[in-house]
Design an enzyme around this catalytic site. Structure first.
Site, mmCIF file in Angstrom:
data_model
loop_
_atom_site.group_PDB
_atom_site.id
_atom_site.type_symbol
_atom_site.label_atom_id
_atom_site.label_comp_id
_atom_site.label_asym_id
_atom_site.label_seq_id
_atom_site.Cartn_x
_atom_site.Cartn_y
_atom_site.Cartn_z
ATOM 1 C CB CYS A 85 -8.071 9.758 70.041
ATOM 2 S SG CYS A 85 -7.962 8.131 70.852
ATOM 3 C CG HIS A 196 -8.758 7.852 65.706
ATOM 4 N ND1 HIS A 196 -7.651 8.653 65.866
ATOM 5 C CD2 HIS A 196 -8.753 6.993 66.742
ATOM 6 C CE1 HIS A 196 -6.995 8.282 66.963
ATOM 7 N NE2 HIS A 196 -7.653 7.279 67.517
ATOM 8 C CD GLU A 198 -7.654 10.685 62.552
ATOM 9 O OE1 GLU A 198 -7.146 10.035 63.478
ATOM 10 O OE2 GLU A 198 -8.507 11.592 62.729
#
Length: 218
Positions: A85, A196, A198
């Protein structure tokens, strides 16, 4: 099992989703630690540069912590880095965000803001959504995206995006309200995503896993 002991440093510059990144690393077996110490960055076998927030604040924090030269020297010495990001944006030359100035300049290019309007249609900024990533000129085989299908959905939250000077580094593209932008890059030892991983489920975790496997970190 020596490779499992290789050290990955998640760079802490007081902005970002450090613990969700650490949890993702733990889940796939990456030996990661969170640190803002210059020595740890210089000694790392690999770096992760996460981040959520303003480009100018990020660069100011990195400067206050005396980490800018450490990151650049480490990466220029072929240590792999994974930007996420805002962390992807920081790898580039400069941002058009008011007063932001220069980034780490590891990849030539500009950080641009989504327009408020395009062709008479209002654009919702920031983009906070699951959105598709698709191929540019690079194949995904043998990259961290190797387990993903084309048009895979990943999770985004951002108002700015990277515009590389050269297209060779672009790994994926994404379309947001008619604006096509670079959503991930791969250039030598530099890999980074605007989305993202994750926060993108099992497919996102596979990106961490395959990035680590590519550099014998697990």
């Amino acid at each position: 099992m020596e490779s499992t002991k290789r050290k990955v440093v998640i760079i802490d510059y007081q902005l970002g989703n450090l613990f969700s990144v650490k949890q993702a690393c733990d889940t796939v077996g990456i030996n990661a630690e969170i640190s803002s110490l210059k020595k740890d960055i210089l000694d790392a076998d690999a770096l992760i540069l996460p981040g959520v927030g303003a480009f100018i604040e990020a660069m100011n924090n990195l400067k206050k912590l005396d980490l800018i030269d450490a990151i650049k020297d480490t990466v220029n010495n072929s240590t792999p880095i994974f930007g996420i990001c805002l962390g992807q944006q920081l790898l580039f030359t400069e941002s058009e965000e008011f007063g932001a100035g220069n980034g780490l300049d590891l990849i030539p290019g500009m950080i641009k803001r989504f327009p408020e309007e395009l062709n008479g249609k209002k654009v919702k900024v920031p983009q906070i959504a699951w959105n598709k990533i698709y191929s540019s000129s690079q194949e995904w085989d043998k990259t961290p995206l190797t387990e993903l299908q084309k048009d895979e959905f990943m999770y985004f939250i951002h108002s700015y995006y990277v515009k590389p000077t050269l297209n060779d580094c672009i790994l994926t593209l994404t379309d947001y309200d008619g604006i096509e932008f670079c959503s991930s890059i791969l250039d030598r030892n530099l890999f980074a995503t605007q989305f993202h991983p994750e926060k993108s489920g099992e497919k996102g975790l596979s990106i961490y896993r395959n990035w680590a496997k590519n550099y014998n970190l697990i």
